[in-house]
Structure formats: structure tokens, C-alpha cells
Design an enzyme around this catalytic site. Structure first.
Site, PDB file in Angstrom:
ATOM      1  N   SER A  69      42.765  81.001  26.329  1.00 53.81           N
ATOM      2  CA  SER A  69      43.331  82.007  25.435  1.00 53.81           C
ATOM      3  C   SER A  69      42.287  82.501  24.445  1.00 53.81           C
ATOM      4  O   SER A  69      41.365  81.782  24.097  1.00 53.81           O
ATOM      5  CB  SER A  69      44.525  81.442  24.666  1.00 53.81           C
ATOM      6  OG  SER A  69      45.042  82.433  23.800  1.00 53.81           O
ATOM      7  N   HIS A 128      52.319  78.864  25.401  1.00 52.49           N
ATOM      8  CA  HIS A 128      51.549  79.482  24.304  1.00 52.49           C
ATOM      9  C   HIS A 128      51.853  80.981  24.245  1.00 52.49           C
ATOM     10  O   HIS A 128      52.145  81.527  23.191  1.00 52.49           O
ATOM     11  CB  HIS A 128      50.043  79.250  24.519  1.00 52.49           C
ATOM     12  CG  HIS A 128      49.172  80.187  23.719  1.00 52.49           C
ATOM     13  ND1 HIS A 128      48.977  81.506  24.087  1.00 52.49           N
ATOM     14  CD2 HIS A 128      48.482  80.014  22.570  1.00 52.49           C
ATOM     15  CE1 HIS A 128      48.192  82.097  23.188  1.00 52.49           C
ATOM     16  NE2 HIS A 128      47.875  81.211  22.263  1.00 52.49           N
ATOM     17  N   ASN A 129      51.796  81.632  25.389  1.00 59.95           N
ATOM     18  CA  ASN A 129      52.046  83.074  25.422  1.00 59.95           C
ATOM     19  C   ASN A 129      53.492  83.395  25.045  1.00 59.95           C
ATOM     20  O   ASN A 129      53.745  84.378  24.363  1.00 59.95           O
ATOM     21  CB  ASN A 129      51.733  83.648  26.807  1.00 59.95           C
ATOM     22  CG  ASN A 129      50.243  83.775  27.049  1.00 59.95           C
ATOM     23  OD1 ASN A 129      49.453  83.014  26.489  1.00 59.95           O
ATOM     24  ND2 ASN A 129      49.846  84.710  27.876  1.00 59.95           N
ATOM     25  N   LYS A 142      49.607  76.918  28.704  1.00 57.58           N
ATOM     26  CA  LYS A 142      49.123  78.263  28.377  1.00 57.58           C
ATOM     27  C   LYS A 142      50.276  79.269  28.439  1.00 57.58           C
ATOM     28  O   LYS A 142      50.376  80.173  27.611  1.00 57.58           O
ATOM     29  CB  LYS A 142      47.996  78.674  29.338  1.00 57.58           C
ATOM     30  CG  LYS A 142      47.582  80.145  29.262  1.00 57.58           C
ATOM     31  CD  LYS A 142      47.057  80.521  27.886  1.00 57.58           C
ATOM     32  CE  LYS A 142      46.336  81.849  27.771  1.00 57.58           C
ATOM     33  NZ  LYS A 142      46.836  83.001  28.417  1.00 57.58           N
ATOM     34  N   GLU A 177      53.777  83.171  21.448  1.00 54.73           N
ATOM     35  CA  GLU A 177      53.110  84.369  20.906  1.00 54.73           C
ATOM     36  C   GLU A 177      54.111  85.543  20.860  1.00 54.73           C
ATOM     37  O   GLU A 177      54.178  86.256  19.859  1.00 54.73           O
ATOM     38  CB  GLU A 177      51.913  84.673  21.805  1.00 54.73           C
ATOM     39  CG  GLU A 177      51.174  85.966  21.564  1.00 54.73           C
ATOM     40  CD  GLU A 177      50.131  86.199  22.678  1.00 54.73           C
ATOM     41  OE1 GLU A 177      49.383  85.257  23.023  1.00 54.73           O
ATOM     42  OE2 GLU A 177      50.089  87.314  23.210  1.00 54.73           O
TER      43      GLU A 177
HETATM   44  P1  NBP Z   1      40.724  91.238  35.909  1.00 51.72           P
HETATM   45  O1  NBP Z   1      41.998  90.509  35.851  1.00 51.72           O
HETATM   46  O2  NBP Z   1      40.714  92.679  35.613  1.00 51.72           O
HETATM   47  O3  NBP Z   1      40.064  91.005  37.370  1.00 51.72           O
HETATM   48  C1  NBP Z   1      38.878  91.641  37.739  1.00 51.72           C
HETATM   49  C2  NBP Z   1      37.986  90.697  38.522  1.00 51.72           C
HETATM   50  O4  NBP Z   1      38.656  90.208  39.685  1.00 51.72           O
HETATM   51  C3  NBP Z   1      36.727  91.393  39.011  1.00 51.72           C
HETATM   52  O5  NBP Z   1      35.665  90.483  38.914  1.00 51.72           O
HETATM   53  C4  NBP Z   1      37.072  91.711  40.463  1.00 51.72           C
HETATM   54  O6  NBP Z   1      35.939  91.882  41.276  1.00 51.72           O
HETATM   55  C5  NBP Z   1      37.816  90.454  40.831  1.00 51.72           C
HETATM   56  N1  NBP Z   1      38.606  90.549  42.068  1.00 51.72           N
HETATM   57  C6  NBP Z   1      39.748  91.230  42.337  1.00 51.72           C
HETATM   58 BR1  NBP Z   1      40.570  92.346  41.181  1.00 51.72          BR
HETATM   59  N2  NBP Z   1      40.190  91.052  43.572  1.00 51.72           N
HETATM   60  C7  NBP Z   1      39.317  90.213  44.161  1.00 51.72           C
HETATM   61  C8  NBP Z   1      39.233  89.642  45.437  1.00 51.72           C
HETATM   62  N3  NBP Z   1      40.159  89.862  46.352  1.00 51.72           N
HETATM   63  N4  NBP Z   1      38.178  88.838  45.695  1.00 51.72           N
HETATM   64  C9  NBP Z   1      37.249  88.598  44.775  1.00 51.72           C
HETATM   65  N5  NBP Z   1      37.274  89.103  43.517  1.00 51.72           N
HETATM   66  C10 NBP Z   1      38.306  89.892  43.205  1.00 51.72           C
HETATM   67  O7  NBP Z   1      39.624  90.517  34.978  1.00 51.72           O
HETATM   68  P2  NBP Z   1      39.747  89.965  33.478  1.00 51.72           P
HETATM   69  O8  NBP Z   1      40.501  90.907  32.600  1.00 51.72           O
HETATM   70  O9  NBP Z   1      38.365  89.553  33.118  1.00 51.72           O
HETATM   71  O10 NBP Z   1      40.654  88.651  33.618  1.00 51.72           O
HETATM   72  C11 NBP Z   1      40.297  87.569  34.467  1.00 51.72           C
HETATM   73  C12 NBP Z   1      41.397  86.535  34.438  1.00 51.72           C
HETATM   74  O11 NBP Z   1      41.529  86.033  33.115  1.00 51.72           O
HETATM   75  C13 NBP Z   1      42.781  87.078  34.823  1.00 51.72           C
HETATM   76  O12 NBP Z   1      43.478  86.112  35.529  1.00 51.72           O
HETATM   77  C14 NBP Z   1      43.433  87.323  33.489  1.00 51.72           C
HETATM   78  O13 NBP Z   1      44.847  87.270  33.584  1.00 51.72           O
HETATM   79  C15 NBP Z   1      42.869  86.183  32.674  1.00 51.72           C
HETATM   80  N6  NBP Z   1      42.872  86.403  31.232  1.00 51.72           N
HETATM   81  C16 NBP Z   1      42.539  87.612  30.710  1.00 51.72           C
HETATM   82  C17 NBP Z   1      42.517  87.797  29.340  1.00 51.72           C
HETATM   83  C18 NBP Z   1      42.135  89.124  28.763  1.00 51.72           C
HETATM   84  O14 NBP Z   1      42.209  89.275  27.529  1.00 51.72           O
HETATM   85  N7  NBP Z   1      41.694  90.102  29.549  1.00 51.72           N
HETATM   86  C19 NBP Z   1      42.823  86.733  28.499  1.00 51.72           C
HETATM   87  C20 NBP Z   1      43.117  85.513  29.040  1.00 51.72           C
HETATM   88  C21 NBP Z   1      43.144  85.356  30.408  1.00 51.72           C
HETATM   89  P3  NBP Z   1      35.275  93.336  41.461  1.00 51.72           P
HETATM   90  O15 NBP Z   1      34.382  93.519  40.291  1.00 51.72           O
HETATM   91  O16 NBP Z   1      34.511  93.227  42.730  1.00 51.72           O
HETATM   92  O17 NBP Z   1      36.378  94.329  41.510  1.00 51.72           O
END
Ligand code: NBP
Length: 476
Positions: A128, A185-186, A182, A189
Site C-alpha cells: 500500500s 486495509h482498503n 491488504k 480506507e
Molecule cells: P498496471 O496494473 O497498470 O499493470 C501494467 C503492467 O502489467 C505493465 O508492466 C504491463 O506490461 C503488465 N502486463 C499486463 Br497489463 N498484462 C501482462 C501480461 N499478460 N503479461 C505480462 N505483463 C503484463 O500497473 P501498476 O499500476 O504499476 O500496478 C501494478 C500492480 O500493483 C497492480 O496489481 C495494482 O493493482 C497494484 N497496485 C497499484 C497501486 C497504484 O497506486 N497504482 C497501488 C497498490 C497496488 P506492458 O508494459 O508490456 O504493457
């Protein structure tokens, strides 16, 4: 040089987590489905530490020291399964896969079991704090085996947020426990945000204050027991002026709250476990209602109360009463959330230290707050605490707030300001402390129409009354 750990999935979260690791002196292998992102990361931030860029899955795995530690930060759901399928055949027994995405804990349980059969440790880790936290110190909730934590814990604790020198990371419990915690937690939130929004609405509706004035009220609250990240950002949002119109920002934003689904998961799971998390549920429903545009439009002309604002006398001390109602309702929401974790621990056989959970939420994450110290102390004093509400500190806090709390809920009802969070929290509190609930009548009704039987207060056994006959009682 082999990398100590690897991160695959280099969108905002993975990229910042990799940088955080590198900045702490850990050589980190980086990989992404699309290689351009990997290259960009190393070009832009290569100077921050040691990055080992890998174009293929094979290169990535080969660059890791053994046992291998591999962190997946891709989109939750099918992409996570796809990445596991790609990497698992390249790994050996003893290697570790960490899923840092927002996976549903049931998926984590399934994946953990499948990989365990191959001798691979699968660690579902709730992370988080968003982008900023990933880079500068998130709150980390790792599940999985104790053994895996021995190898991963020091690294994760190193990059986690710190509060009073303690890392906001500790082993939560087996398989899906980390992702479960987690999720809750959400959910909490959601409840916290809803309660803050209700306080804002009452300050506005009851006292007629504007956004900037309300920001000041929250600022003073944030100096006291409500001190928290969410109240802090509330003061900022309320003080913000829209550049285009010169109006308060909150007055130009559409009043339809969106959601990504973790609050809903929390409530669905709570229903399965039979744990009332009314604070979280009301918050999820309130967002849904706000987003029901057609329904709201159709109902917009329905009559409300004639009282529009509080008189001078009633207004006196009302802001302070709202602070008390907010604090008491928040205690209830957390009490419910911790009960849900307790129930899941029993259901799934997780050995969860609830005090440690409260401690690691003190920094890095969205619900970070001073108040969590109190929760930690409560579970430290009694790990078997049935509810936070019976802990001495919380019992006193709610006892002290309850008159104000009742006044606020009654006033809200009179003014027609919707306060599902405040009201349901109070109803929960009153139901919990009631000597007798009307559930006896419900048992009677159930026995009447369905012969579902009931238990008596004065004798053991289960009984049925012959309602359509001579109404004598028979023992079941
Ligand atoms: P995203 O959730 O937007 O995912 C994008 C990533 O997933 C890119 O690296 C993309 O690769 C890869 N990807 C996908 Br889409 N499909 C794929 C596949 N079939 N094979 C391999 N790679 C694949 O990224 P994020 O916002 O950084 O979040 C990552 C994780 O962390 C998620 O589970 C999210 O729920 C969690 N999270 C996010 C936050 C936040 O604030 N954003 C907070 C806490 C947790 P590519 O570049 O080749 O398209």
C-alpha cells in the site's frame, strides 16, 4: 554480478519498487513484457543503483542469485497468472515468487498451492502507498510461508516505510493472509473516507461553512487524536481553488465517487464470513448511490425536511460534536475490520498478530494514523480481545464521545443530511452493547412460517411451537 532480487512488470508500481530496492543498495534485475519500459528505466534511473536489465524471461531468471527472489508487479488477475506460467517452469525448488499486485486472496491461495507442489514459495504481498509509497517506503503485508519470509523479510523491511525506526512490514500469515489484510486495509480506507466526507457534509449543511473554512476545521482536528494522512489530504483538497473558475475545487468536481473493487471484495468476503462490517459496506454503497446518476435525477425532487440550517444555539459546539462522532465511528469501523481479519484467521488457519497489523499500517499506507498506536497497544495488552470496543482506551473514548455522537446523528436526521457511516456505526455500537435484541421476535417469526425452531432462555434444547395447531410447544 547476480541480482539479489528481480522485479517484472515495470509500470508505475514496479518501476518505483525497483528504484527503491536499488537506492537501498540491492542489485535489482528488471524485466517487463515490453522491453522499451525496461530500457527507459535503466536509462533514466540507472545512476540510482545497480540495475540488471533483462529482455527475456530466461535472461531475467539467469541474472538472479539463488534462491531466486522474483517480484511480479503486473495488472492483477489474468496477467498475473500469465506471468507465473511464464516464469514457474524456469525456476527451481526453493525459489520465491512475490506477487505485489492487488490480487484477490482466493487467487493467492490457489496460486500458492499450485506452486507449493513444485517446491516454489509463492508470497502474496499486499503493498500500500501507491506510486509514492513504492518509491519512498510502502507498507508491505507479505503472506506465504515463514521460511520464505526469512529470505525475503530483510529486503522487504529495508525498503518499507519506517515509524519510530520500525519497518512497516512483517510476516502476516500463510498463503493468502497478506492479500487478505491488504484487502481489509482498503475496505477500512473506504470507511474512513466516507466518515470524513460525512463530517464535511454536516459542517457544510449544518453550519453553512464553505470549503476553505471546513479545511481549517479539519486542520485543527488533524493536530489532535484524528491525526492521519486522510485528514491531512482532506485539508489540502478542501483548501484548493479551481484555477479555471476561481471556485473551491470540491464545488466544481462531479459528486460521483468511483471505485476499483477492493471495498466490494471486503464486503463480499465479510458476508461469507458472517462478520458485520457495516462501516465498510455503507461506504461502498454510498459510492454506488452517488454514481447512480439516473436514479438520483429521478429522485431529485422528493421532499426533505423543512429545517435547513441549525439555529445559533444548536450550532454552538456542533463542530466539536462532529469531531467526536467521527472519532467514535472510526473506532467502530476499525473494530469491525479487525474482527473480519480475526474471523478469516480462524477460517483459513492463519496465525495473525493483529497488533503487528496495526503497527505496520502506521506508515506508508493510505490509512496511516496516530490512532493505530492505540490499536497496537490494545492487541498487545490482550491478543484475544473480542472487539476493540471493549479495550480500556477505546471503551473510554467512545463513552466520552457518545452523547455528542448521538446528538450529531439526531441532528443529521433532522436536517436530512445523509450520514450512513455515522448512523450505522452508532446502531452497531448500540446493538453490540444491548442486553437483549429483538432477534427473539425474529426467531418466533421463523418458527411460525418455517418451523425453524428456537432456543429458550430458561432451558437447554431446541423447540417448536405448533403455530397452526393448538400452539403447544414441542421439543425438537
Ligand atoms: P498496471 O496494473 O497498470 O499493470 C501494467 C503492467 O502489467 C505493465 O508492466 C504491463 O506490461 C503488465 N502486463 C499486463 Br497489463 N498484462 C501482462 C501480461 N499478460 N503479461 C505480462 N505483463 C503484463 O500497473 P501498476 O499500476 O504499476 O500496478 C501494478 C500492480 O500493483 C497492480 O496489481 C495494482 O493493482 C497494484 N497496485 C497499484 C497501486 C497504484 O497506486 N497504482 C497501488 C497498490 C497496488 P506492458 O508494459 O508490456 O504493457
Amino acid at each position: 554480478e547476480k541480482a539479489r532480487i528481480g522485479v517484472t512488470g515495470l509500470a508505475v508500481m514496479g518501476r518505483n519498487l525497483a528504484r527503491n530496492l536499488a537506492r537501498h543498495g540491492h542489485a535489482v534485475a528488471v524485466h517487463n513484457r515490453t522491453f522499451a519500459k525496461t530500457k527507459a528505466l535503466v536509462e533514466e534511473f540507472g545512476h540510482e543503483g545497480t540495475f540488471v536489465a533483462a529482455e527475456t524471461a530466461e535472461e531475467f531468471v539467469a541474472s538472479l542469485e539463488r534462491p531466486r527472489r522474483l517480484v511480479i508487479m503486473v495488472k492483477a488477475g489474468a496477467p498475473t497468472d500469465a506471468v507465473i506460467e511464464e516464469f514457474a517452469p524456469l525456476l527451481e525448488p526453493g525459489d520465491m515468487i512475490v506477487d505485489g499486485g492487488n490480487a484477490h486472496f482466493e487467487d493467492t491461495r490457489r496460486r500458492e498451492q499450485a506452486l507449493r507442489e513444485k517446491g516454489i514459495h509463492f508470497v502474496g504481498a499486499g503493498i500500500s502507498g501507491g506510486e509514492e509509497g513504492a518509491l519512498n517506503g510502502p507498507s508491505i503485508m507479505p503472506g506465504g510461508s515463514k521460511e520464505s519470509y526469512e529470505a525475503l523479510g530483510p529486503l522487504l523491511e529495508d525498503i518499507a516505510a519506517k515509524v519510530d525506526g520500525e519497518p512497516c512490514c512483517s510476516h502476516i500469515g500463510a498463503d493468502g493472509a497478506g492479500h487478505f489484510v491488504k484487502m481489509v486495509h482498503n475496505g477500512i480506507e473506504y470507511a474512513d473516507m466516507q466518515l470524513i466526507a460525512e463530517a464535511y457534509d454536516l459542517l457544510r449543511g449544518g453550519l453553512g461553512l464553505g470549503a476553505a473554512e471546513i479545511s481549517e476545521v479539519f486542520r485543527t482536528w488533524n493536530a489532535g487524536r484524528l491525526d492521519s494522512y486522510l485528514i491531512e489530504i482532506t485539508t489540502e483538497v478542501l483548501a484548493h481553488t479551481d484555477a479555471a473558475t476561481g471556485k473551491a475545487f470540491v464545488d466544481v468536481v462531479q459528486d460521483r465517487a468511483e471505485q476499483k473493487g477492493t471495498g466490494r471484495w471486503t464486503v463480499q468476503t465479510a458476508l461469507e464470513l458472517g462478520v458485520p462490517v457495516t462501516g465498510i459496506a455503507e461506504a461502498v454503497f454510498a459510492r454506488s448511490l452517488s454514481g447512480s446518476a439516473g436514479l438520483r435525477e429521478a429522485a431529485a425532487g422528493l421532499p426533505g425536511p423543512t429545517v435547513a440550517k441549525l439555529g445559533e444555539e444548536e450550532a454552538a459546539g456542533f463542530a466539536d460534536a462532529i469531531e467526536q462522532a467521527l472519532y467514535a465511528s472510526k473506532i467502530v469501523a476499525y473494530a469491525q475490520g479487525f474482527n473480519q481479519i480475526q474471523a478469516a484467521a480462524t477460517e483459513y488457519g492463519w496465525d495473525i498478530d493483529l497488533g503487528a497489523v496495526a503497527a505496520l499500517w502506521r506508515g506508508g499506507c493510505i490509512i496511516r494514523a496516530r490512532f493505530l498506536n492505540r490499536i497496537r497497544d490494545a492487541f498487545a495488552a490482550n491478543p484475544q480481545l473480542p472487539t476493540l470496543l471493549t479495550d480500556e482506551y477505546f471503551r473510554e473514548a467512545v463513552a466520552g464521545a457518545q452523547d455528542a455522537w448521538r446528538r450529531v446523528v439526531a441532528t443529521a436526521v433532522r436536517l436530512g443530511v445523509p450520514t450512513p457511516g455515522f448512523s450505522s456505526a452508532l446502531a452497531y455500537y448500540d446493538a453490540l452493547r444491548a442486553e437483549r435484541l429483538p432477534a427473539s421476535l425474529i426467531q418466533g417469526q421463523r418458527d411460525y412460517f418455517g418451523a425453524h425452531t428456537y432456543r429458550r432462555t430458561d432451558r437447554e434444547g431446541s423447540f417448536h411451537t405448533l403455530w397452526s395447531g393448538d400452539r403447544t410447544e414441542v421439543e425438537d
